[in-house]
Write an enzyme that holds these catalytic residues in place. Structure first.
Site, PDB file in Angstrom:
ATOM      1  CE  LYS A  32      -3.811   1.819   2.916  1.00  0.00           C
ATOM      2  NZ  LYS A  32      -4.604   1.502   4.140  1.00  0.00           N
ATOM      3  CB  SER A 109      -7.765   3.299   3.292  1.00  0.00           C
ATOM      4  OG  SER A 109      -6.860   2.822   4.286  1.00  0.00           O
ATOM      5  CB  SER A 133      -7.917   0.289   6.196  1.00  0.00           C
ATOM      6  OG  SER A 133      -8.608   1.503   6.371  1.00  0.00           O
TER       7      SER A 133
END
Length: 390
Positions: A32, A109, A133
Site C-alpha cells: 500500500k 483504505s 482498512s
C-alpha cells in the site's frame, strides 16, 4: 503483468527481488502506498502529500521483512486518500476494480492491495488497518486478511493516521499463502487451536439477514473445529456506542497527525476527507474523555470474553460491497454501519482475521474471528484449519 484492475499507483512499477532461499521465495508482494520503499515516493493517496515529504532512503520494516524472507516486491498500490476512507474510492488515482464483484467498490483504505491480490497480480500485499482498512476489503474482495494485535508489528516506515489504532496487515487468496506470510510477519508458527467459540449475536443481528444466513455454514464449520460453542453479546453498551467512541478518538488523532501538513501546504483533498479532519479538529474535550473511558470498557469486555483458548466470531461487514459511484449522501449511512462492526479493532487492539467463503447475490462477505491480545498465531491456525475442513 498488466494492471487490469487499476490496483497500482500510476506510473512505472519497480520490481525488487527478495533474498534468495528465504521462506517466502517464489512469492510476490505489493505494498500500500503508505509504506516506505527506498527510492520511491510515499504518496499516501494524495498528490500534494508527496510534494511535501521526502523520498525515503530505506524500506519500511514490513517491506524489508518480506524482502528478507525472499518475496519479490512488485509495486505500490492505491489507497484511499491519506488512509481516511473505508470504501476504496480515490479521486486522485481512481478506484481499483473489485475483481470479485466488478460493479462494486473494493473496500478501503487498502483498496489497491486487496484488488491486486484478488486479481492474481501478486500473492500477498501489505495494507494498514486503523478502523477496518484491511478487514473491510478482505470481506468485499473475498480474501484472507489480518489486523494483528495492536503494537505487535513494527510500523517503522508506515505512514501514520491514528497511532493508538494503526496496524499493519496483509492479504492472501488462499490459506497456505496466508499462513506462510503470517509466520514470517508474526515471527511465530500457527497454533495452538482454540477450544471455545463465542458467537457474537449482537453483530450477527446487526448484519443484513442475508449476510447472517450466508455465513452460517462457515460458523458451523468453525464450531466443528473448535468444539465448545455459546452465544454472547460482544458490546453490551451497543455496537453503535463502541463505534461512536472509535469515531471520536480516531479523527482527533488523525487531525493531530495531519494538522502540520494541512496548515503549511493547504493541500487539495476530497470533501469527505476534509470533513473527517474538521470533525477531529473540533471534537469537544468532554467527548474525548467519554470515548477514552469507553475504550477502557471495551478492552475490559474483550478481556473477559476472550481468555486463553477462546475466540469470537462475527460478520466482518454487515453487507457485501456497495455499488461503485454512489452519491455522498448514500455513502455515510453505509460507512456508519461498517464502523459498527469494525470499531472493536481500534478500540481494543485485539487481533482479528477475516475469512473468505460466503457470498450474497454473487458478492463476497467475510466471517471474522477475534482472539485475545497476542493470540494472532492461533487465529492463523484457525484459518488454516477452516480451509482444510472445507
Amino acid at each position: 503483468m498488466d494492471d487490469v484492475v487499476n490496483a497500482f499507483v500510476p506510473g512505472p512499477r519497480v520490481r525488487i527481488p527478495g533474498r534468495a532461499g528465504g521462506p517466502l521465495a517464489g512469492l510476490s508482494f505489493a505494498a500500500k502506498d503508505l509504506f516506505d520503499v527506498a527510492g520511491l515516493p510515499t504518496g499516501g493517496g494524495n498528490h500534494d502529500w508527496v510534494k511535501f515529504n521526502p523520498v525515503p532512503e530505506s524500506h519500511g520494516w514490513s517491506v524489508q521483512t518480506l524482502l528478507d524472507a525472499g518475496a519479490d516486491f512488485v509495486g505500490k498500490t492505491i489507497t484511499d486518500e491519506v488512509s481516511l476512507g473505508i470504501l476504496g474510492e480515490n479521486p486522485f488515482d481512481g478506484t481499483p476494480t473489485n475483481p470479485a464483484a466488478p460493479d462494486r467498490v473494493p473496500g478501503g483504505s487498502s483498496s489497491g492491495s486487496a484488488a491486486a491480490v484478488a486479481a492474481g497480480l501478486c500473492d500477498t500485499a501489505l495494507g494498514t488497518d486503523t478502523g477496518g482498512s484491511v478487514r473491510v476489503p478482505s470481506s468485499f474482495c473475498g480474501l484472507y486478511g489480518i489486523r494483528p494485535t495492536h503494537g505487535r508489528i513494527d510500523v517503522t516506515g508506515m505512514m501514520p493516521q491514528a497511532p493508538s489504532s494503526d496496524t499493519t496487515g496483509w492479504f492472501a487468496r488462499d490459506a497456505e499463502t496466508f499462513v506462510r506470510v503470517s509466520s514470517v510477519m508474526l515471527g511465530e508458527e500457527p497454533g495452538p487451536l482454540p477450544t471455545r467459540l463465542l458467537i457474537a449475536v449482537d453483530a450477527f443481528g446487526f448484519a443484513d439477514p442475508e449476510v447472517a444466513e450466508a455465513l452460517q455454514p462457515m460458523v458451523a464449520r468453525l464450531a466443528g473445529i473448535v468444539g465448545e460453542v455459546r452465544e454472547e453479546i460482544m458490546a453490551p453498551q451497543g455496537l453503535s456506542v463502541w463505534s461512536k467512541a472509535q469515531r471520536t478518538l480516531q479523527p482527533v488523532e488523525a487531525w493531530a497527525t495531519f494538522q502540520p501538513w494541512v496548515e503549511s501546504a493547504n493541500p487539495r483533498m476530497a470533501f469527505s476527507v476534509v470533513a473527517g479532519l474538521l470533525n477531529g479538529a473540533q471534537m469537544p474535550a468532554a467527548d474525548r474523555s467519554w470515548a477514552s473511558l469507553m475504550r477502557q470498557e471495551a478492552r475490559a469486555r474483550l478481556r473477559h470474553l476472550l481468555p486463553p483458548g477462546t475466540i469470537l466470531c462475527l460478520p466482518t461487514t454487515p453487507f457485501p460491497a456497495p455499488k461503485r459511484g454512489l452519491p455522498l449522501p448514500a455513502l455515510q449511512p453505509l460507512r456508519d454501519r461498517i464502523n459498527c462492526l469494525c470499531a472493536q479493532g481500534g478500540l481494543t487492539g485485539s487481533p482479528q482475521v477475516s475469512l473468505p467463503g460466503a457470498t450474497v447475490d454473487g458478492a463476497p462477505v467475510g466471517l471474522s474471528i477475534i482472539g485475545g491480545r497476542g493470540t494472532d498465531a492461533a487465529l492463523v491456525a484457525v484459518a488454516q484449519a477452516m480451509e482444510n475442513a472445507a
